[in-house]
Write a protein that holds these residues in place. Structure first.
Motif, PDB file in Angstrom:
ATOM      1  N   ARG A  33     -10.512   4.476   2.988  1.00 38.60           N
ATOM      2  CA  ARG A  33      -8.528   4.319   3.622  1.00 38.60           C
ATOM      3  C   ARG A  33      -7.448   3.932   2.380  1.00 38.60           C
ATOM      4  O   ARG A  33      -6.876   4.026   2.082  1.00 38.60           O
ATOM      5  N   ASP A  34      -8.044   2.900   1.935  1.00 36.99           N
ATOM      6  CA  ASP A  34      -7.485   1.428   1.102  1.00 36.99           C
ATOM      7  C   ASP A  34      -7.007   2.291   0.358  1.00 36.99           C
ATOM      8  O   ASP A  34      -6.460   2.172  -1.010  1.00 36.99           O
TER       9      ASP A  34
ATOM     10  N   ASN B  57      -5.064   5.561  -0.107  1.00 37.99           N
ATOM     11  CA  ASN B  57      -3.228   5.395   0.210  1.00 37.99           C
ATOM     12  C   ASN B  57      -2.939   5.187  -1.329  1.00 37.99           C
ATOM     13  O   ASN B  57      -1.840   5.609  -1.779  1.00 37.99           O
ATOM     14  N   VAL B  58      -3.308   4.716  -2.057  1.00 37.95           N
ATOM     15  CA  VAL B  58      -3.069   4.709  -3.178  1.00 37.95           C
ATOM     16  C   VAL B  58      -3.384   5.328  -3.944  1.00 37.95           C
ATOM     17  O   VAL B  58      -2.354   5.543  -4.983  1.00 37.95           O
ATOM     18  N   PHE B  59      -4.399   6.323  -4.100  1.00 39.45           N
ATOM     19  CA  PHE B  59      -4.115   7.357  -4.470  1.00 39.45           C
ATOM     20  C   PHE B  59      -3.368   8.677  -4.514  1.00 39.45           C
ATOM     21  O   PHE B  59      -2.830   8.661  -5.474  1.00 39.45           O
TER      22      PHE B  59
ATOM     23  N   PRO C 119      -0.991  -4.904   0.015  1.00 38.42           N
ATOM     24  CA  PRO C 119      -2.099  -5.590   1.527  1.00 38.42           C
ATOM     25  C   PRO C 119      -3.532  -5.941   0.682  1.00 38.42           C
ATOM     26  O   PRO C 119      -3.739  -7.292   1.001  1.00 38.42           O
ATOM     27  N   MET C 120      -3.745  -5.045  -0.717  1.00 44.59           N
ATOM     28  CA  MET C 120      -5.257  -6.268  -1.433  1.00 44.59           C
ATOM     29  C   MET C 120      -4.351  -7.041  -2.205  1.00 44.59           C
ATOM     30  O   MET C 120      -5.641  -7.958  -2.128  1.00 44.59           O
TER      31      MET C 120
ATOM     32  N   HIS D 115      -8.650  -9.087  -8.210  1.00 47.11           N
ATOM     33  CA  HIS D 115      -9.786  -8.185  -7.463  1.00 47.11           C
ATOM     34  C   HIS D 115      -9.533  -7.434  -6.140  1.00 47.11           C
ATOM     35  O   HIS D 115      -9.149  -7.462  -5.489  1.00 47.11           O
ATOM     36  N   TYR D 116      -9.118  -5.674  -6.373  1.00 44.53           N
ATOM     37  CA  TYR D 116      -8.305  -4.839  -5.594  1.00 44.53           C
ATOM     38  C   TYR D 116      -8.966  -4.897  -4.927  1.00 44.53           C
ATOM     39  O   TYR D 116      -9.423  -5.002  -3.217  1.00 44.53           O
ATOM     40  N   TRP D 117     -10.915  -4.376  -5.083  1.00 42.34           N
ATOM     41  CA  TRP D 117     -11.801  -3.681  -4.126  1.00 42.34           C
ATOM     42  C   TRP D 117     -12.592  -4.237  -3.643  1.00 42.34           C
ATOM     43  O   TRP D 117     -13.843  -4.186  -4.987  1.00 42.34           O
TER      44      TRP D 117
END
Length: 442
Positions: free
Chosen positions: A145-146, A149-151, A160-161, A213-215
């Motif tokens: 989901r996150d 949304n960025v893609f 938010p990340m 660290h985004y993910w």
């Protein structure tokens, strides 16, 4: 040996293969002395990387310390994207990303972009930090989901990340701390709200962070993310190997194989991912949890063995009950037979008594008959004796009669001689006179 290197070398046996390693920093996986056709790349030049790691907000927040002079030189500096930068470079047999993908602002785009520099069938070797056992421990896991949304909407959506990173990351990266799980709440994040919001607003306004660290993913979360991307037909990869995070370590490893057909026919790739997901431990596991898990597995094995014994005993009991039923029926039949035999025995006893009484009567009669026979025998013997005496007497009389007859015959013979003699004839008249004198009545 470093497990990352072992994982990579097991994937690439041929040392002549063309290797591209992304962001090797100071710990490359592919050694150029072993794999001479290895090339290193980064989004910054070697000088820029060394300057960045001299001090920045990322290092401050995470407590990471890297000697800038230990950073190795890069061969390619990525401009915009991998496809554009390396479009005139021969494609690679393997791309390595060790602790790199979590730093890429647009994860789905980056995965797609990397596929363009791989040969068909090429291997994408991913080594990824497990958020449970590093400074991301208290962060919320990322998801499809996150990333989607960025893609779709651009890297501003990373705000938010970034907020989650600067608000929840801690300056502790020793995996043993998290595996031991002792007083873990003493490590709760201390970053101020204001500091985190500052970075959030910077990204929301389009500013690019130096390093984040985004993910944050666990090994299971990352496989689920790949599954969701594959199901959406966004990634041209199939998962060919997975190494879950091990006790006292902080990373998991995944090998993807480039296969453009997956985007149109993802079914088999999804099945592969689902099978690999079975190997991942869910949630947060400490060393104690694993010890408990191992003990539970041991107890489960014992329980299964006991269950097998119980099943065997139940089968034996069921068989015994059946046997008891059969034995009961046989016993009832034997009881009936015994009753019948007892009745027959009673009848035989009664008959035996009757026979004994009859035998006694016959015995008495026999005794009487024997007595009578004894008496009649005595009489018979006496009669025989008398008969013998009479017979002897008769024989004697017969002998006497024979003698008399013989005497009579002799005398008759003498008479005949006498009658026929001359004297007899001369004296006949005299005898007649004499007879008349003796018998006058005649």
């Amino acid at each position: 040996m470093d497990p990352r290197i072992v994982f990579f070398q097991n994937l690439i046996k041929d040392k002549s293969k063309r290797i591209l390693e992304l962001g090797p920093l100071n710990r490359p996986i592919a050694d150029k002395n072993i794999y001479p056709n290895t090339f290193y790349c980064d989004i910054r030049s070697t000088e820029e990387i060394r300057k960045l790691y001299s001090g920045n907000d990322y290092l401050k927040a995470t407590g990471i310390l890297i000697d800038p002079e230990s950073i190795i030189p890069v061969d390619y500096v990525i401009q915009d994207n991998y496809k554009k930068t390396l479009e005139n470079v021969q494609k690679f047999d393997c791309v390595i990303a060790s602790h790199v993908l979590e730093h890429m602002p647009d994860l789905i785009f980056s995965l797609q972009d990397i596929s363009f520099v791989l040969k068909p069938g090429g291997i994408f070797c991913i080594i990824y930090p497990d958020k449970r056992y590093c400074f991301d421990h208290f962060r919320t896991s990322a998801s499809f989901r996150d990333a989607y949304n960025v893609f779709r909407n651009g890297t501003k959506e990373n705000a938010p990340m970034v907020l989650d990173f600067f608000y929840s990351v801690i300056p502790e990266n020793n995996p043993h701390v998290f595996w031991e799980k002792k007083e873990i709440l003493n490590y709760l994040p201390e970053t101020s709200y204001a500091e985190a919001i500052k970075h959030y607003e910077q990204v929301a306004e389009g500013m690019r962070m130096d390093d984040v660290h985004y993910w944050p993913f666990t090994d299971m979360d990352f496989l689920k993310f790949l599954y969701d991307c594959t199901k959406a037909q966004l990634l041209p990869f199939r998962c060919i190997s997975f190494y879950p995070c091990q006790q006292d370590d902080q990373q998991f490893m995944v090998a993807l194989q480039y296969d453009p057909a997956v985007c149109s026919r993802p079914k088999e790739a999804l099945q592969d991912l689902a099978q690999w997901m079975e190997h991942a431990l869910p949630d947060y596991y400490s060393s104690k949890d694993i010890a408990v898990l191992n003990e539970n597995e041991r107890l489960q094995i014992l329980s299964d063995a006991q269950y097998q014994k119980i099943e065997t005993l139940q089968k034996n009991l069921f068989q015994s009950q059946n046997d008891m039923g059969v034995l009961k029926e046989q016993n009832e039949a034997l009881t009936s037979l015994n009753t019948a035999q007892q009745e027959a025995l009673n009848t035989l006893k009664a008959e035996n008594i009757s026979q004994k009484e009859a035998l006694s009567t016959l015995g008495s009669e026999n005794t009487m008959q024997q007595e009578a026979l004894r008496l009649s025998t005595a009489e018979r013997d006496e009669y025989r004796q008398i008969s013998d005496q009479r017979f002897e007497e008769i024989k004697k009389l017969e002998a006497e009669m024979t003698d008399l007859q013989n005497e009579l015959q002799r005398r008759l013979g003498q008479l005949d001689l006498m009658e026929n003699s001359r004297s007899w004839k001369i004296t006949k008249p005299l005898r007649t006179i004499a007879h008349a004198f003796r018998n006058p009545e005649d």
